[in-house]
Design a protein around this motif. Structure first.
Motif, PDB file in Angstrom:
ATOM      1  N   PHE A 137     -13.711   6.949   5.904  1.00  0.00           N
ATOM      2  CA  PHE A 137     -12.572   6.296   6.544  1.00  0.00           C
ATOM      3  C   PHE A 137     -13.001   5.483   7.760  1.00  0.00           C
ATOM      4  CE2 PHE A 137      -9.829   9.031   4.020  1.00  0.00           C
ATOM      5  CZ  PHE A 137      -8.777   8.175   3.741  1.00  0.00           C
ATOM      6  N   GLU A 138     -14.036   5.922   8.467  1.00  0.00           N
ATOM      7  CA  GLU A 138     -14.528   5.170   9.620  1.00  0.00           C
ATOM      8  C   GLU A 138     -15.158   3.839   9.203  1.00  0.00           C
ATOM      9  OE1 GLU A 138     -14.572   5.766  13.111  1.00  0.00           O
ATOM     10  OE2 GLU A 138     -12.982   7.148  12.514  1.00  0.00           O
ATOM     11  N   GLN A 139     -15.833   3.827   8.048  1.00  0.00           N
ATOM     12  CA  GLN A 139     -16.540   2.631   7.603  1.00  0.00           C
ATOM     13  C   GLN A 139     -15.653   1.686   6.806  1.00  0.00           C
ATOM     14  OE1 GLN A 139     -19.809   4.273   5.427  1.00  0.00           O
ATOM     15  NE2 GLN A 139     -20.787   5.117   7.247  1.00  0.00           N
ATOM     16  N   LYS A 140     -14.577   2.190   6.246  1.00  0.00           N
ATOM     17  CA  LYS A 140     -13.725   1.411   5.353  1.00  0.00           C
ATOM     18  C   LYS A 140     -12.724   0.585   6.155  1.00  0.00           C
ATOM     19  CE  LYS A 140     -11.739   0.606   1.300  1.00  0.00           C
ATOM     20  NZ  LYS A 140     -12.179  -0.531   0.583  1.00  0.00           N
ATOM     21  N   THR A 141     -12.563  -0.666   5.775  1.00  0.00           N
ATOM     22  CA  THR A 141     -11.516  -1.520   6.319  1.00  0.00           C
ATOM     23  C   THR A 141     -10.508  -1.744   5.197  1.00  0.00           C
ATOM     24  OG1 THR A 141     -13.131  -2.616   7.726  1.00  0.00           O
ATOM     25  CG2 THR A 141     -11.019  -3.721   7.417  1.00  0.00           C
ATOM     26  N   PHE A 142      -9.275  -1.326   5.435  1.00  0.00           N
ATOM     27  CA  PHE A 142      -8.254  -1.391   4.389  1.00  0.00           C
ATOM     28  C   PHE A 142      -7.508  -2.716   4.437  1.00  0.00           C
ATOM     29  CE2 PHE A 142      -8.782   3.150   5.153  1.00  0.00           C
ATOM     30  CZ  PHE A 142      -8.936   3.618   3.857  1.00  0.00           C
ATOM     31  N   SER A 143      -7.271  -3.263   3.247  1.00  0.00           N
ATOM     32  CA  SER A 143      -6.420  -4.448   3.148  1.00  0.00           C
ATOM     33  C   SER A 143      -4.968  -3.988   3.240  1.00  0.00           C
ATOM     34  CB  SER A 143      -6.660  -5.159   1.817  1.00  0.00           C
ATOM     35  OG  SER A 143      -6.189  -4.345   0.750  1.00  0.00           O
ATOM     36  N   LEU A 144      -4.053  -4.931   3.385  1.00  0.00           N
ATOM     37  CA  LEU A 144      -2.636  -4.580   3.463  1.00  0.00           C
ATOM     38  C   LEU A 144      -2.166  -3.909   2.178  1.00  0.00           C
ATOM     39  CD1 LEU A 144      -0.019  -4.595   5.000  1.00  0.00           C
ATOM     40  CD2 LEU A 144       0.442  -6.880   4.114  1.00  0.00           C
ATOM     41  N   GLU A 145      -2.658  -4.367   1.033  1.00  0.00           N
ATOM     42  CA  GLU A 145      -2.274  -3.764  -0.246  1.00  0.00           C
ATOM     43  C   GLU A 145      -2.760  -2.324  -0.340  1.00  0.00           C
ATOM     44  OE1 GLU A 145      -3.669  -6.890  -0.070  1.00  0.00           O
ATOM     45  OE2 GLU A 145      -1.718  -7.848  -0.305  1.00  0.00           O
ATOM     46  N   GLU A 146      -3.972  -2.073   0.118  1.00  0.00           N
ATOM     47  CA  GLU A 146      -4.503  -0.710   0.104  1.00  0.00           C
ATOM     48  C   GLU A 146      -3.706   0.195   1.043  1.00  0.00           C
ATOM     49  OE1 GLU A 146      -9.245  -1.377  -0.853  1.00  0.00           O
ATOM     50  OE2 GLU A 146      -8.505  -1.790   1.170  1.00  0.00           O
ATOM     51  N   LYS A 147      -3.367  -0.327   2.225  1.00  0.00           N
ATOM     52  CA  LYS A 147      -2.550   0.445   3.166  1.00  0.00           C
ATOM     53  C   LYS A 147      -1.186   0.751   2.560  1.00  0.00           C
ATOM     54  CE  LYS A 147      -4.657  -1.316   7.400  1.00  0.00           C
ATOM     55  NZ  LYS A 147      -4.443  -2.126   8.610  1.00  0.00           N
ATOM     56  N   ARG A 148      -0.609  -0.220   1.877  1.00  0.00           N
ATOM     57  CA  ARG A 148       0.696  -0.040   1.246  1.00  0.00           C
ATOM     58  C   ARG A 148       0.617   1.051   0.167  1.00  0.00           C
ATOM     59  NH1 ARG A 148       2.192  -5.322  -0.151  1.00  0.00           N
ATOM     60  NH2 ARG A 148       3.165  -5.483   1.884  1.00  0.00           N
ATOM     61  N   ALA A 149      -0.435   1.023  -0.636  1.00  0.00           N
ATOM     62  CA  ALA A 149      -0.597   2.019  -1.702  1.00  0.00           C
ATOM     63  C   ALA A 149      -0.769   3.426  -1.113  1.00  0.00           C
ATOM     64  CB  ALA A 149      -1.792   1.660  -2.570  1.00  0.00           C
ATOM     65  N   ILE A 150      -1.549   3.535  -0.049  1.00  0.00           N
ATOM     66  CA  ILE A 150      -1.732   4.835   0.601  1.00  0.00           C
ATOM     67  C   ILE A 150      -0.416   5.315   1.181  1.00  0.00           C
ATOM     68  CG2 ILE A 150      -2.858   6.017   2.552  1.00  0.00           C
ATOM     69  CD1 ILE A 150      -5.282   4.132   2.042  1.00  0.00           C
ATOM     70  N   TYR A 151       0.308   4.424   1.834  1.00  0.00           N
ATOM     71  CA  TYR A 151       1.606   4.775   2.415  1.00  0.00           C
ATOM     72  C   TYR A 151       2.569   5.256   1.339  1.00  0.00           C
ATOM     73  CZ  TYR A 151       6.147   4.167   4.653  1.00  0.00           C
ATOM     74  OH  TYR A 151       7.405   4.378   5.138  1.00  0.00           O
ATOM     75  N   LYS A 152       2.631   4.532   0.234  1.00  0.00           N
ATOM     76  CA  LYS A 152       3.534   4.925  -0.861  1.00  0.00           C
ATOM     77  C   LYS A 152       3.115   6.261  -1.459  1.00  0.00           C
ATOM     78  CE  LYS A 152       5.155   0.379  -2.267  1.00  0.00           C
ATOM     79  NZ  LYS A 152       5.174  -0.632  -3.343  1.00  0.00           N
ATOM     80  N   ALA A 153       1.819   6.500  -1.565  1.00  0.00           N
ATOM     81  CA  ALA A 153       1.332   7.766  -2.135  1.00  0.00           C
ATOM     82  C   ALA A 153       1.763   8.959  -1.281  1.00  0.00           C
ATOM     83  CB  ALA A 153      -0.185   7.733  -2.265  1.00  0.00           C
ATOM     84  N   PHE A 154       1.792   8.776   0.018  1.00  0.00           N
ATOM     85  CA  PHE A 154       2.224   9.865   0.898  1.00  0.00           C
ATOM     86  C   PHE A 154       3.738   9.962   1.020  1.00  0.00           C
ATOM     87  CE2 PHE A 154      -2.168   9.702   2.417  1.00  0.00           C
ATOM     88  CZ  PHE A 154      -2.443  11.056   2.476  1.00  0.00           C
TER      89      PHE A 154
END
Length: 125
Positions: A93-110
């Motif tokens: 997680f420290e090395q990864k830079t998330f795109s907006l789509e990836e952030k959206r998918a993570i948000y929806k998953a939670f």
């Protein structure tokens, strides 16, 4: 409390501050002298059991009596595996830079409800 013998599996655990992860090191006793036990990684332990902060019995590092190594158990291996997984997740997680789509998918998953999670898991099967 016994002295170390050749072939004994040993571990050491360190933590840099209260917010750091527990970091485990493993080695094996490969050589004995009158007073020392030498580990495969070159660490020299005083072959006299002492009280330690981590375990009731520890073996002090020669010329660094505050550092102890301990006899390895199955529970220690499990704890080390869990801690190593935490470190790997944190580093990813420290090395990864998330795109907006990836952030959206993570948000929806939670955000999805428990029934939707069950339905999604069943759909995967």
């Amino acid at each position: 409390m016994r002295q170390l013998q050749i072939g004994d599996k040993m571990y050491n655990v360190k933590q840099k501050g209260f917010n750091d992860f527990m970091r485990y090191s493993f080695s094996e006793v490969v050589e004995l002298t009158k007073t020392l036990a030498v580990l495969k990684n070159g660490v020299r332990l005083i072959n006299q059991p002492r009280t330690s902060f981590v375990e009731p019995i520890g073996y002090s590092v020669n010329k660094d009596k505050g550092t102890h190594w301990h006899l390895m158990t199955v529970d220690v291996i499990r704890k080390a595996q869990i801690e190593n997984e935490k470190i790997a997740i944190h580093d990813w997680f420290e090395q990864k830079t998330f795109s907006l789509e990836e952030k959206r998918a993570i948000y929806k998953a939670f955000k999805i409800s428990a029934t939707e999670k069950i339905a999604a898991l069943e759909a995967i099967k």
